[in-house]
Design an enzyme around this catalytic site. Sequence first.
Site, PDB file in Angstrom:
ATOM      1  N   CYS A   1     -23.928  53.872 -52.155  1.00 10.70           N
ATOM      2  CA  CYS A   1     -25.162  54.653 -52.058  1.00 10.70           C
ATOM      3  C   CYS A   1     -25.988  54.271 -50.834  1.00 10.70           C
ATOM      4  O   CYS A   1     -26.664  55.114 -50.243  1.00 10.70           O
ATOM      5  CB  CYS A   1     -26.014  54.464 -53.312  1.00 10.70           C
ATOM      6  SG  CYS A   1     -25.156  54.719 -54.867  1.00 10.70           S
TER       7      CYS A   1
ATOM      8  N   ASP B   1     -27.700  51.293 -59.943  1.00 10.28           N
ATOM      9  CA  ASP B   1     -27.515  51.594 -61.363  1.00 10.28           C
ATOM     10  C   ASP B   1     -26.042  51.586 -61.753  1.00 10.28           C
ATOM     11  O   ASP B   1     -25.676  51.142 -62.837  1.00 10.28           O
ATOM     12  CB  ASP B   1     -28.111  52.965 -61.690  1.00 10.28           C
ATOM     13  CG  ASP B   1     -29.623  52.965 -61.622  1.00 10.28           C
ATOM     14  OD1 ASP B   1     -30.193  52.011 -61.067  1.00 10.28           O
ATOM     15  OD2 ASP B   1     -30.244  53.920 -62.115  1.00 10.28           O
TER      16      ASP B   1
ATOM     17  N   CYS C   1     -29.782  54.806 -53.435  1.00  9.08           N
ATOM     18  CA  CYS C   1     -29.606  54.788 -54.884  1.00  9.08           C
ATOM     19  C   CYS C   1     -30.921  55.093 -55.605  1.00  9.08           C
ATOM     20  O   CYS C   1     -32.008  54.987 -55.047  1.00  9.08           O
ATOM     21  CB  CYS C   1     -29.043  53.450 -55.334  1.00  9.08           C
ATOM     22  SG  CYS C   1     -28.460  53.430 -57.058  1.00  9.08           S
ATOM     23  N   ASP C   2     -30.796  55.414 -56.862  1.00 12.03           N
ATOM     24  CA  ASP C   2     -31.803  56.122 -57.652  1.00 12.03           C
ATOM     25  C   ASP C   2     -33.252  55.674 -57.457  1.00 12.03           C
ATOM     26  O   ASP C   2     -34.118  56.481 -57.149  1.00 12.03           O
ATOM     27  CB  ASP C   2     -31.475  55.990 -59.143  1.00 12.03           C
ATOM     28  CG  ASP C   2     -30.196  56.689 -59.523  1.00 12.03           C
ATOM     29  OD1 ASP C   2     -29.535  57.243 -58.636  1.00 12.03           O
ATOM     30  OD2 ASP C   2     -29.844  56.669 -60.717  1.00 12.03           O
ATOM     31  N   LYS C   3     -33.551  54.401 -57.685  1.00 15.57           N
ATOM     32  CA  LYS C   3     -34.959  53.987 -57.742  1.00 15.57           C
ATOM     33  C   LYS C   3     -35.593  53.899 -56.368  1.00 15.57           C
ATOM     34  O   LYS C   3     -36.816  53.897 -56.242  1.00 15.57           O
ATOM     35  CB  LYS C   3     -35.095  52.646 -58.469  1.00 15.57           C
ATOM     36  CG  LYS C   3     -34.490  52.646 -59.859  1.00 15.57           C
ATOM     37  CD  LYS C   3     -34.950  53.815 -60.700  1.00 15.57           C
ATOM     38  CE  LYS C   3     -34.158  53.951 -61.974  1.00 15.57           C
ATOM     39  NZ  LYS C   3     -32.734  54.297 -61.792  1.00 15.57           N
TER      40      LYS C   3
ATOM     41  N   CYS D   1     -24.293  58.850 -55.931  1.00 12.95           N
ATOM     42  CA  CYS D   1     -23.519  59.538 -56.971  1.00 12.95           C
ATOM     43  C   CYS D   1     -23.555  61.048 -56.794  1.00 12.95           C
ATOM     44  O   CYS D   1     -24.612  61.640 -56.550  1.00 12.95           O
ATOM     45  CB  CYS D   1     -24.047  59.166 -58.348  1.00 12.95           C
ATOM     46  SG  CYS D   1     -23.845  57.428 -58.740  1.00 12.95           S
TER      47      CYS D   1
ATOM     48  N   GLU E   1     -30.702  52.407 -68.920  1.00  9.36           N
ATOM     49  CA  GLU E   1     -30.091  53.713 -69.166  1.00  9.36           C
ATOM     50  C   GLU E   1     -28.936  53.561 -70.147  1.00  9.36           C
ATOM     51  O   GLU E   1     -28.241  52.543 -70.146  1.00  9.36           O
ATOM     52  CB  GLU E   1     -29.572  54.320 -67.861  1.00  9.36           C
ATOM     53  CG  GLU E   1     -30.672  54.664 -66.896  1.00  9.36           C
ATOM     54  CD  GLU E   1     -30.158  55.228 -65.585  1.00  9.36           C
ATOM     55  OE1 GLU E   1     -30.975  55.764 -64.823  1.00  9.36           O
ATOM     56  OE2 GLU E   1     -28.956  55.123 -65.313  1.00  9.36           O
TER      57      GLU E   1
ATOM     58  N   SER F   1     -29.077  57.961 -67.870  1.00  8.80           N
ATOM     59  CA  SER F   1     -28.612  58.263 -66.523  1.00  8.80           C
ATOM     60  C   SER F   1     -28.608  59.765 -66.317  1.00  8.80           C
ATOM     61  O   SER F   1     -28.452  60.543 -67.263  1.00  8.80           O
ATOM     62  CB  SER F   1     -27.188  57.723 -66.335  1.00  8.80           C
ATOM     63  OG  SER F   1     -26.588  58.275 -65.191  1.00  8.80           O
TER      64      SER F   1
END
Length: 561
Positions: free
Chosen positions: A57, A89, A130-132, A202, A451, A476
């Site tokens: 990521c 994650d 990545c996500d956060k 992702c 998650e 997630s």
Amino acid sequence: MTSSSPPSNANRRSQVVTRGPNRAAARSYLRAAGMDDAAFSRPMIAVVNTWSSVTPCNMHLGDLAEHVRRGVRDAGGVPIDFNTIMVTDGISMGTPGMKASLISREVIADSIELAVQGHQLDGVICIVGCDKTIPAAAMALARMDLPGLVLYGGTIMPGINAGKEISIQDVFEAIGAHGAGTLDDAGLRAVEAAACPGAGACGGQFTANTMAMALSVMGISPMGANDVPAIHQDKPAEAERCGRLIVDLTVRGANARQFITRDAVMNAAIAVSASGGSTNAVLHLTAIAAEAGVNFTIEDCHTACETTPVICDLKPGGRFLASHLFAAGGTRLVTKRLADTGKLTDTPTVSGRRLFAEADEAIETSGQEVVTDFTRPVMARGSYAVLYGNVAPEGAVIKLAGHEIAQFKGPARVFESEDAAFDAVQAGAIHEGDVIVIRYEGPKGGPGMREMLQVTAALKGRGVKDVALITDGRFSGASYGFVIGHVAPEAAAGGPIARIAEGDIVAIDVPARRIDVSAELSTRTFTPPVRPAPVGAFAKYAALVSSASKGAVTIPIQGPK
């Protein structure tokens, strides 16, 4: 504007560091870092990177930053690099490390603020993956209210296994199939080895791509930049464009809260719904709004979904990945559909153009099947809903994409952690008709609000379909099924979910927006599980964090604006 013609009056903040005899020591340090008198007259731009070699990521963001820096220099700015943390994650999922994921959002936002404010820099560009890292960057910009923008490193491309395109979602589901004995070791290894072919976040409309789209429609990311996949040949040019844009924003004095308004956050929520996006967007959009002092609640998220059907056939519930959406016409095409039907407000964006002008440039690929329209939606309503009831008086979020279930009733199967629930699934102890209750995984109780992808993917992989799952944790973006998260108040705060007993009949009614247990929960006593007390950052987070219904932020909640 070129590097030989520095912009005027765009370095007002940094002058406190670079001008006057009293700042000679500061200038001495800056000269050692490669600056000169000319640099001191230019806007100083923080290039904040979330680069790390631990995950696809973010592993390419170091290279991407050089193109950002080139754009900053070409526009007359001085790029100054900072790096902040990230927690992936995908790697931490299902482990104690997942407790660090949501906490990292606050730490990232805090660290951006401290680096920028500590050096009194003039503008900020955040490179995220990545996500956060994505909402954290927007939260920091909203908090500081400086010229700033966010550049997403882009989606990963699909993996190929047995001639079929796959994503990380397939790996988690393969784990469940392996546990059920329907996939052997070699089959699991083949999926594992193929799913992630290189750089990028992702691939489905999971949390990273959901939030990348949300920030583009919100206007704090330039339209089109976030859509370009990580390894695409056009990504460096987009990075350079963003470098030039941040200098332009700084010259114009266009601060972040000019873009992060109530209308803009609502636009983002509407786009999340239309794309079938992650329920994590509820947590992140309310947190961004809180940082900006904007009155935007989970009820606004519900309204966005109630009034906006899903028009994107994207995973986890659909057929396609983010790379396919890019090829079909991208976020611009989705925005165009929404604007043409009057669902959006025309707001300013960091590109210097308004949202509808950006949408008007959409180019739809002939024959594409990823984005439909509102005459034939993928789902008749949005991708999630907010429920209440005696289990969740402050609210909970149910994921609707990927199923058509409106009501469910069954006996509670109660677990005090994600790990215990996963073990029960893998042991074959969960049966059709059960309502899985996972508690003490909320923001305080985790701490960190893990998650539940490991559990939901294992259920799917084992072919257990007719179940519901309720948790004060979260899900997630790759999770789907009849799952309800963010239950508030959480168990660790004494919420009713702590008082549900094994075998209680739990009734979920989506049209009525309720989750109820046929018992007087308030009269029951409960004993929290005995766990080691959190220490360090985990303890500070548990002490400060707000309810998930408030975005799980650690700042004092500001009044509405």
